[in-house]
Design a protein around this motif. Structure first.
Motif, PDB file in Angstrom:
ATOM      1  N   MET A   1      -4.325   4.570   7.341  1.00  0.00           N
ATOM      2  CA  MET A   1      -4.062   4.934   5.960  1.00  0.00           C
ATOM      3  C   MET A   1      -3.451   6.330   5.933  1.00  0.00           C
ATOM      4  O   MET A   1      -3.818   7.195   6.716  1.00  0.00           O
ATOM      5  CB  MET A   1      -5.361   4.926   5.164  1.00  0.00           C
ATOM      6  N   LYS A   2      -2.502   6.550   5.036  1.00  0.00           N
ATOM      7  CA  LYS A   2      -1.875   7.850   4.843  1.00  0.00           C
ATOM      8  C   LYS A   2      -2.003   8.246   3.381  1.00  0.00           C
ATOM      9  O   LYS A   2      -2.208   7.403   2.516  1.00  0.00           O
ATOM     10  CB  LYS A   2      -0.403   7.801   5.213  1.00  0.00           C
ATOM     11  N   ALA A   3      -1.877   9.532   3.114  1.00  0.00           N
ATOM     12  CA  ALA A   3      -1.944  10.036   1.739  1.00  0.00           C
ATOM     13  C   ALA A   3      -0.880  11.112   1.554  1.00  0.00           C
ATOM     14  O   ALA A   3      -0.641  11.919   2.453  1.00  0.00           O
ATOM     15  CB  ALA A   3      -3.322  10.604   1.457  1.00  0.00           C
ATOM     16  N   LEU A   4      -0.233  11.127   0.419  1.00  0.00           N
ATOM     17  CA  LEU A   4       0.781  12.120   0.085  1.00  0.00           C
ATOM     18  C   LEU A   4       0.279  12.958  -1.078  1.00  0.00           C
ATOM     19  O   LEU A   4      -0.148  12.416  -2.104  1.00  0.00           O
ATOM     20  CB  LEU A   4       2.103  11.447  -0.294  1.00  0.00           C
ATOM     21  N   PHE A   5       0.339  14.270  -0.922  1.00  0.00           N
ATOM     22  CA  PHE A   5      -0.088  15.202  -1.972  1.00  0.00           C
ATOM     23  C   PHE A   5       1.103  16.037  -2.395  1.00  0.00           C
ATOM     24  O   PHE A   5       1.781  16.632  -1.560  1.00  0.00           O
ATOM     25  CB  PHE A   5      -1.216  16.103  -1.457  1.00  0.00           C
TER      26      PHE A   5
END
Length: 64
Positions: A1-5
């Motif tokens: 899983m990846k997350a972009l902020f």
């Protein structure tokens, strides 16, 4: 899983004094800490601590 902020990035400087100055009183700090702040940076750091690979997009200042 990846997350972009996406958001602002700041440099926080915290000073430690023996007492909180009032009015225009001056005092000398006995220590300080420099850290990174801003909503996007803080959220990305928390995400990384949970084991999720964060990515961040924010503006960078040209002068300090």
């Amino acid at each position: 899983m990846k997350a972009l902020f996406i958001g602002q990035s700041y440099i926080d400087i915290t000073f430690v004094t023996d007492h909180m100055p009032s009015g225009d009183e001056k005092t000398v700090a006995r220590d300080y800490a420099v850290s990174f702040g801003g909503n996007a940076v803080t959220a990305a750091f928390a995400c990384a601590k949970l084991g999720i690979a964060p990515d961040r997009r924010s503006t960078c200042p040209t002068v300090w």
